[in-house]
Structures are given as structure tokens and as C-alpha cells.
Motif scaffolding. Sequence first.
Motif, PDB file in Angstrom:
ATOM      1  N   HIS A  60      41.435  46.721  40.584  1.00 15.94           N
ATOM      2  CA  HIS A  60      40.969  46.562  39.207  1.00 15.94           C
ATOM      3  C   HIS A  60      41.888  45.638  38.412  1.00 15.94           C
ATOM      4  CE1 HIS A  60      37.912  49.647  39.789  1.00 15.94           C
ATOM      5  NE2 HIS A  60      37.469  49.367  38.573  1.00 15.94           N
ATOM      6  N   MET A  61      43.180  45.650  38.714  1.00 19.54           N
ATOM      7  CA  MET A  61      44.083  44.710  38.051  1.00 19.54           C
ATOM      8  C   MET A  61      43.707  43.280  38.425  1.00 19.54           C
ATOM      9  SD  MET A  61      46.214  46.169  36.015  1.00 19.54           S
ATOM     10  CE  MET A  61      47.524  44.951  35.829  1.00 19.54           C
ATOM     11  N   LEU A  62      43.408  43.044  39.705  1.00 23.56           N
ATOM     12  CA  LEU A  62      42.991  41.710  40.143  1.00 23.56           C
ATOM     13  C   LEU A  62      41.699  41.284  39.451  1.00 23.56           C
ATOM     14  CD1 LEU A  62      43.751  41.840  43.976  1.00 23.56           C
ATOM     15  CD2 LEU A  62      44.800  40.305  42.305  1.00 23.56           C
ATOM     16  N   LEU A  63      40.764  42.217  39.324  1.00 18.79           N
ATOM     17  CA  LEU A  63      39.488  41.910  38.661  1.00 18.79           C
ATOM     18  C   LEU A  63      39.715  41.576  37.191  1.00 18.79           C
ATOM     19  CD1 LEU A  63      37.166  44.660  40.204  1.00 18.79           C
ATOM     20  CD2 LEU A  63      37.096  42.201  40.659  1.00 18.79           C
ATOM     21  N   ALA A  64      40.609  42.322  36.526  1.00 22.16           N
ATOM     22  CA  ALA A  64      40.882  42.077  35.110  1.00 22.16           C
ATOM     23  C   ALA A  64      41.539  40.706  34.922  1.00 22.16           C
ATOM     24  CB  ALA A  64      41.771  43.176  34.544  1.00 22.16           C
ATOM     25  N   ILE A  65      42.467  40.368  35.807  1.00 21.21           N
ATOM     26  CA  ILE A  65      43.127  39.057  35.737  1.00 21.21           C
ATOM     27  C   ILE A  65      42.116  37.941  35.962  1.00 21.21           C
ATOM     28  CG2 ILE A  65      44.826  37.546  36.843  1.00 21.21           C
ATOM     29  CD1 ILE A  65      46.409  40.140  37.525  1.00 21.21           C
ATOM     30  N   ALA A  66      41.267  38.102  36.980  1.00 19.84           N
ATOM     31  CA  ALA A  66      40.256  37.081  37.287  1.00 19.84           C
ATOM     32  C   ALA A  66      39.294  36.897  36.118  1.00 19.84           C
ATOM     33  CB  ALA A  66      39.502  37.462  38.551  1.00 19.84           C
ATOM     34  N   ARG A  67      38.898  38.016  35.494  1.00 18.10           N
ATOM     35  CA  ARG A  67      37.969  37.924  34.356  1.00 18.10           C
ATOM     36  C   ARG A  67      38.601  37.154  33.198  1.00 18.10           C
ATOM     37  NH1 ARG A  67      33.647  41.275  32.757  1.00 18.10           N
ATOM     38  NH2 ARG A  67      33.485  41.784  34.986  1.00 18.10           N
ATOM     39  N   LEU A  68      39.896  37.433  32.933  1.00 21.14           N
ATOM     40  CA  LEU A  68      40.580  36.713  31.861  1.00 21.14           C
ATOM     41  C   LEU A  68      40.733  35.233  32.203  1.00 21.14           C
ATOM     42  CD1 LEU A  68      43.386  39.155  30.657  1.00 21.14           C
ATOM     43  CD2 LEU A  68      41.659  38.061  29.223  1.00 21.14           C
ATOM     44  N   GLU A  69      41.020  34.940  33.463  1.00 21.83           N
ATOM     45  CA  GLU A  69      41.168  33.549  33.889  1.00 21.83           C
ATOM     46  C   GLU A  69      39.864  32.773  33.715  1.00 21.83           C
ATOM     47  OE1 GLU A  69      43.721  31.869  34.924  1.00 21.83           O
ATOM     48  OE2 GLU A  69      45.243  33.257  35.639  1.00 21.83           O
ATOM     49  N   GLN A  70      38.743  33.454  33.857  1.00 17.37           N
ATOM     50  CA  GLN A  70      37.441  32.804  33.784  1.00 17.37           C
ATOM     51  C   GLN A  70      36.940  32.643  32.353  1.00 17.37           C
ATOM     52  OE1 GLN A  70      35.096  35.394  36.249  1.00 17.37           O
ATOM     53  NE2 GLN A  70      36.124  34.757  38.147  1.00 17.37           N
ATOM     54  N   ARG A  71      37.554  33.351  31.404  1.00 19.48           N
ATOM     55  CA  ARG A  71      37.092  33.275  30.024  1.00 19.48           C
ATOM     56  C   ARG A  71      37.347  31.883  29.450  1.00 19.48           C
ATOM     57  NH1 ARG A  71      33.907  37.705  28.810  1.00 19.48           N
ATOM     58  NH2 ARG A  71      34.930  39.648  29.453  1.00 19.48           N
ATOM     59  N   GLU A  72      36.333  31.309  28.809  1.00 17.58           N
ATOM     60  CA  GLU A  72      36.514  30.037  28.114  1.00 17.58           C
ATOM     61  C   GLU A  72      37.257  30.238  26.799  1.00 17.58           C
ATOM     62  OE1 GLU A  72      36.134  26.977  28.706  1.00 17.58           O
ATOM     63  OE2 GLU A  72      34.915  26.864  30.519  1.00 17.58           O
TER      64      GLU A  72
END
Length: 385
Positions: A69-81
Motif C-alpha cells: 500500500h505504501m508503494l501504491l500511495a507513492i505511485a499515485r502521488l507520482e502520477q498526479r499532475e
Amino acid sequence: MKNKLRHLTSVVLVLGFAAAVYLLAEPMVSRWRSQKEQAKSSEASDKLTNNFRRVLPANIQIDPLGDRHMLLAIARLEQREHVTARLQHQAHVEKLRLDGRGEYLQRGRGNNRHVRWLLESQHDGVRASLLQTTNGRVLWTDRNIASGRTIERVDLWQLRRMLNRTNSDDLAGGLASSTPFAPHSATSFGGLPMLLESLRLHFEFTAPGTFRAPEHLNLGNQPVIAMIGRWRPESLAGVLTTLDDVPSEEITAELLLQRLEDRLSKGSLPARLPSNVLILLGQSDLFPYVIEYRSSDDPLASDQAPAAALFQLSRQPLARMEFFDVTFDREPSDIEFHYDPPVEPPSYDVTNQYVDRMQRREAVQLAQQQAAKRMANGSPSDVRH
């Protein structure tokens, strides 16, 4: 002559008696010394065990789903414009409570990410602030605290060229300026993604649990995913011990673990060292609405606390950040990331020092990874659960 002989005889008798007494007492003295050394060793072992249990409590059960879930949260933030948010922060230092506010802005992705992170507080009329902002080319850090103001500048383009030159001797100079940062480098300038990645590197997490969001976060019907993190022992070694006396090429897993054991067997943990961390992610957006660090004397850091109780917010957190009014659809303007350094105090270019720190950090992280593999086969103190 007789007096001299008598005196000499007395000396010989005294010395002989002393030697005889020593010979008779020597086994007792040796046993006493042995018991004393055993007591010291036992005391050091007890301190080691107790300190390990404080930072690796048995009531925090680690689960691979937490890391996922930490990886998913990081990936989601990285993808945010775009990300915009207000924040409140709180800290307790030596029974003193400090409160403050701030803002967080993020625009773009990867090397083109712009970030502005402002934290402000005031106590007894004294204001303090920390501003970190980057436009993708320069990283500015402006600290204004009671002891004075310091401004640091990191040239990200120069940093990129220096890192690429170090990692590839035959890389063409013209190509270096257009080569992306390595993944570990990109997150070093990424605001919240950087913070979450740092937490993931240094803490291991419980399985996520779903809870109703605290009302003051104003998340409506969105529940939160809560996870508790405790130190990775190999990371704790890098935090509690100093390796300044060791060249980067000589930093090994054995050295890290030995220094960790030495440190934990000699005294109590620092008061400002977090014992564990609580993270609340939005269930639907995986945004980190709450990040809370607990000190070792916090009741929620006790290994006797019920596991379910750990997911409460602490009454006296070591530090806590809470994000409000989070939006993902407003694009911050260029002017919001613009920074003009003042004439006084002068700013300092710390690009070279930053490269040195990053290269040294890589050496430490490599040793930590090796130490983690060794500890997976059995903790040096046999108290890791």
C-alpha cells in the motif's frame, strides 16, 4: 647489621604474607571479577533487548500488504499532475507543544515536478518557518528559526550531470543534460512522494485496516486506510550510529549491525527518536492525510498497548502533519513556485555536498539491504518478531 637483617626479614615476611593472602584470595577475586563482568554483560544484554523491544514492539505485526500500500500511495502521488493542500502540524518537545500551519503544492511529474512546501509556526512571539521549493531546475531550502536564517541552493541540472558522470564514466557530456534522474534520485526532490518513499525505506508496516476518517479531516464519506510502521533494524542502525569515521567503501552490513548492538546496549533511546509512525491514507485516493510520529514514551508506543489501540491519534505526538482541502484538479501557477532569495542573508550553493550525501547514502543503503537479508535469517538480539 642485625637490625637491617631483622628489617629485611620483616619486609620479606610482609611481602610473603601479602603474596600468600593474594594467592588465597585470587580465586575469590577472579570469581568476583568474573561476576562483575557477567553482571555488566547481562546489564548490557538487558538494555539491548529492552531497547530493541521498544523500537521493534511485538504488538506491531508486520505484513507485506503494508509495504504494497505504501508503494501504491507513492505511485499515485507520482502520477498526479496537480496537488494542492493546506496543512496543520503539531509537535511536542520536552513537554512543550508547538503548533503551526502551512501549504503544499505539486505540479508536473518526474524531473519536471514543481513542489512548494511551507511550514510555519509561532511560540512566545517567535516565528519560525521552513520553505522548500523547486521549479525542476533549482531546489531552494529557506530555514528561518530562532537561531537565525539559512538559505541553501541545489542546482538540479548540475546535480544530474555530476551523478551521471559518477555512474557512467563514458557518458557523453551533451547527453548528460537530457538524461533522466535515476529513480532513487528523482524522488529526492519530490515533496510528498519523497517523504513516503523515505518512510517506506526506513519503516516496515502492518496490514492496512479501514476506519472511519476523523471528522476534522472533512473527508465526507471517504474512509481511511490506517497502517502502523516500525523501524527496520538495518535503517535504525544508520540513524542511531555515526559512520562519519568510516569511508563509504568500508561501510558493510556487519559494521552496521555491530554498531547498532553497541549503541542499543549502552543507553536509552534518544527522546526525539520516533518509536513508530501512523499513516492514514484516503481509501479512494490513497493520499496521506495524516502522518504521525510517536516518541518512545508515548503510551501508543508501548509494546503492552493493545494492537487495536495503536490506530488512534496520539494525544502528544512527537510530530504530526494533517492535510486539509486537498484538491487534484487545480493547476498551481508558475508564480506560486517562484522564489527570489534575499540579499541578506546570502544563500549557499550546496550541490557538491548534496552529491556527496547521496553517494554516501547509497553506500549505507546497500549495507542496509545486506543487513536486512542477514536479519531475516535471525536478529542479532533474537528479539525481532
